[in-house]
Design a protein around this motif. Structure first.
Motif, PDB file in Angstrom:
ATOM      1  N   ASN A 176       5.016 -17.564  10.135  1.00  0.00           N
ATOM      2  CA  ASN A 176       4.732 -17.066   8.796  1.00  0.00           C
ATOM      3  C   ASN A 176       3.439 -16.267   8.760  1.00  0.00           C
ATOM      4  O   ASN A 176       3.323 -15.315   8.013  1.00  0.00           O
ATOM      5  N   ARG A 177       2.463 -16.677   9.554  1.00  0.00           N
ATOM      6  CA  ARG A 177       1.193 -15.974   9.545  1.00  0.00           C
ATOM      7  C   ARG A 177       1.368 -14.564  10.076  1.00  0.00           C
ATOM      8  O   ARG A 177       0.824 -13.617   9.533  1.00  0.00           O
ATOM      9  N   ALA A 178       2.126 -14.380  11.163  1.00  0.00           N
ATOM     10  CA  ALA A 178       2.349 -13.043  11.705  1.00  0.00           C
ATOM     11  C   ALA A 178       3.084 -12.202  10.673  1.00  0.00           C
ATOM     12  O   ALA A 178       2.755 -11.050  10.436  1.00  0.00           O
ATOM     13  N   GLY A 179       4.101 -12.764  10.035  1.00  0.00           N
ATOM     14  CA  GLY A 179       4.821 -12.040   9.007  1.00  0.00           C
ATOM     15  C   GLY A 179       3.934 -11.740   7.814  1.00  0.00           C
ATOM     16  O   GLY A 179       4.004 -10.659   7.225  1.00  0.00           O
ATOM     17  N   PHE A 180       3.101 -12.667   7.446  1.00  0.00           N
ATOM     18  CA  PHE A 180       2.193 -12.486   6.332  1.00  0.00           C
ATOM     19  C   PHE A 180       1.231 -11.338   6.608  1.00  0.00           C
ATOM     20  O   PHE A 180       1.001 -10.481   5.758  1.00  0.00           O
ATOM     21  N   MET A 181       0.672 -11.302   7.819  1.00  0.00           N
ATOM     22  CA  MET A 181      -0.253 -10.229   8.171  1.00  0.00           C
ATOM     23  C   MET A 181       0.458  -8.878   8.194  1.00  0.00           C
ATOM     24  O   MET A 181      -0.099  -7.866   7.764  1.00  0.00           O
ATOM     25  N   ASP A 182       1.690  -8.866   8.695  1.00  0.00           N
ATOM     26  CA  ASP A 182       2.459  -7.622   8.694  1.00  0.00           C
ATOM     27  C   ASP A 182       2.705  -7.147   7.271  1.00  0.00           C
ATOM     28  O   ASP A 182       2.594  -5.953   6.967  1.00  0.00           O
ATOM     29  N   ARG A 183       3.045  -8.088   6.386  1.00  0.00           N
ATOM     30  CA  ARG A 183       3.267  -7.721   4.990  1.00  0.00           C
ATOM     31  C   ARG A 183       1.991  -7.195   4.348  1.00  0.00           C
ATOM     32  O   ARG A 183       2.018  -6.217   3.592  1.00  0.00           O
ATOM     33  N   LEU A 184       0.865  -7.829   4.650  1.00  0.00           N
ATOM     34  CA  LEU A 184      -0.403  -7.336   4.107  1.00  0.00           C
ATOM     35  C   LEU A 184      -0.717  -5.934   4.608  1.00  0.00           C
ATOM     36  O   LEU A 184      -1.167  -5.075   3.839  1.00  0.00           O
ATOM     37  N   ASN A 185      -0.485  -5.701   5.892  1.00  0.00           N
ATOM     38  CA  ASN A 185      -0.727  -4.366   6.437  1.00  0.00           C
ATOM     39  C   ASN A 185       0.193  -3.342   5.795  1.00  0.00           C
ATOM     40  O   ASN A 185      -0.240  -2.219   5.489  1.00  0.00           O
ATOM     41  N   ASP A 186       1.446  -3.691   5.593  1.00  0.00           N
ATOM     42  CA  ASP A 186       2.383  -2.771   4.943  1.00  0.00           C
ATOM     43  C   ASP A 186       1.945  -2.488   3.503  1.00  0.00           C
ATOM     44  O   ASP A 186       1.997  -1.338   3.053  1.00  0.00           O
ATOM     45  N   ARG A 187       1.526  -3.528   2.803  1.00  0.00           N
ATOM     46  CA  ARG A 187       1.071  -3.334   1.433  1.00  0.00           C
ATOM     47  C   ARG A 187      -0.170  -2.441   1.388  1.00  0.00           C
ATOM     48  O   ARG A 187      -0.318  -1.600   0.500  1.00  0.00           O
ATOM     49  N   TRP A 188      -1.065  -2.618   2.359  1.00  0.00           N
ATOM     50  CA  TRP A 188      -2.264  -1.795   2.406  1.00  0.00           C
ATOM     51  C   TRP A 188      -1.899  -0.337   2.690  1.00  0.00           C
ATOM     52  O   TRP A 188      -2.435   0.577   2.066  1.00  0.00           O
ATOM     53  N   ASP A 189      -0.967  -0.130   3.621  1.00  0.00           N
ATOM     54  CA  ASP A 189      -0.551   1.235   3.945  1.00  0.00           C
ATOM     55  C   ASP A 189       0.168   1.903   2.783  1.00  0.00           C
ATOM     56  O   ASP A 189       0.064   3.114   2.588  1.00  0.00           O
ATOM     57  N   ASN A 190       0.906   1.131   1.995  1.00  0.00           N
ATOM     58  CA  ASN A 190       1.700   1.677   0.900  1.00  0.00           C
ATOM     59  C   ASN A 190       0.969   1.665  -0.435  1.00  0.00           C
ATOM     60  O   ASN A 190       1.568   1.980  -1.454  1.00  0.00           O
ATOM     61  N   ARG A 191      -0.287   1.312  -0.487  1.00  0.00           N
ATOM     62  CA  ARG A 191      -0.997   1.185  -1.758  1.00  0.00           C
ATOM     63  C   ARG A 191      -1.101   2.500  -2.500  1.00  0.00           C
ATOM     64  O   ARG A 191      -1.050   2.531  -3.724  1.00  0.00           O
ATOM     65  N   ASP A 192      -1.232   3.625  -1.780  1.00  0.00           N
ATOM     66  CA  ASP A 192      -1.354   4.904  -2.458  1.00  0.00           C
ATOM     67  C   ASP A 192      -0.024   5.354  -3.050  1.00  0.00           C
ATOM     68  O   ASP A 192       0.017   6.010  -4.081  1.00  0.00           O
ATOM     69  N   GLU A 193       1.071   4.994  -2.377  1.00  0.00           N
ATOM     70  CA  GLU A 193       2.392   5.389  -2.865  1.00  0.00           C
ATOM     71  C   GLU A 193       2.707   4.713  -4.189  1.00  0.00           C
ATOM     72  O   GLU A 193       3.356   5.293  -5.049  1.00  0.00           O
ATOM     73  N   LYS A 194       2.280   3.472  -4.364  1.00  0.00           N
ATOM     74  CA  LYS A 194       2.564   2.725  -5.597  1.00  0.00           C
ATOM     75  C   LYS A 194       1.743   3.261  -6.762  1.00  0.00           C
ATOM     76  O   LYS A 194       2.164   3.201  -7.908  1.00  0.00           O
ATOM     77  N   ASN A 195       0.532   3.748  -6.484  1.00  0.00           N
ATOM     78  CA  ASN A 195      -0.335   4.229  -7.546  1.00  0.00           C
ATOM     79  C   ASN A 195       0.094   5.593  -8.076  1.00  0.00           C
ATOM     80  O   ASN A 195      -0.328   5.997  -9.151  1.00  0.00           O
ATOM     81  N   GLU A 196       0.866   6.315  -7.341  1.00  0.00           N
ATOM     82  CA  GLU A 196       1.247   7.669  -7.765  1.00  0.00           C
ATOM     83  C   GLU A 196       2.448   7.684  -8.647  1.00  0.00           C
ATOM     84  O   GLU A 196       3.146   6.851  -8.951  1.00  0.00           O
TER      85      GLU A 196
END
Length: 127
Positions: free
Chosen positions: A107-127
């Motif tokens: 779960n921790r590896a998946g959690f970190m991957d999800r956090l990284n994906d969310r960080w990478d996609n943060r600009d797309e959500k704001n637009e």
């Protein structure tokens, strides 16, 4: 200067929170402070003393190679004396793993991957 009662309570609360929320960090930091391995300590101190003697002999007889050998022996002695206990480090890690929930490493590896994906996609959500 001693802490005030309010500061002491705040510090205790922070410590409890750290133990509760970051058990992995606490076990990782605490694993480095194992029991003192007296056999390694005695051997290291003896090696350092013998190395110091060899350095002194090298200086007295004016042979730099002997002095360098003595320094290497002293350095090895210090490393042996400060070497952490092998068995305790492994026990500390295994007990930290057993304290976690059963599926936690995956779960921790998946959690970190999800956090990284969310960080990478943060600009797309704001637009």
């Amino acid at each position: 200067m001693p802490l005030s009662e309010q500061e002491q309570k705040l510090l205790d609360e922070m410590e409890r929170s750290l133990y509760h929320n970051d058990a992995d960090f606490v076990s990782a930091v605490g694993a480095g402070r194992g029991r003192l391995n007296y056999g390694s300590l005695v051997l290291g101190v003896l090696l350092a003393i013998v190395g110091l003697g060899v350095v002194i002999v090298g200086v007295v007889i004016h042979v730099p190679l002997v002095g360098i050998l003595g320094f290497a022996l002293m350095f090895t002695g210090v490393l042996v004396a400060l070497r952490p206990s092998r068995g305790l480090g492994r026990m500390g890690r295994s007990s930290a793993r057993s304290a976690r929930s059963p599926g936690s490493p995956q779960n921790r590896a998946g959690f970190m991957d999800r956090l990284n994906d969310r960080w990478d996609n943060r600009d797309e959500k704001n637009e």
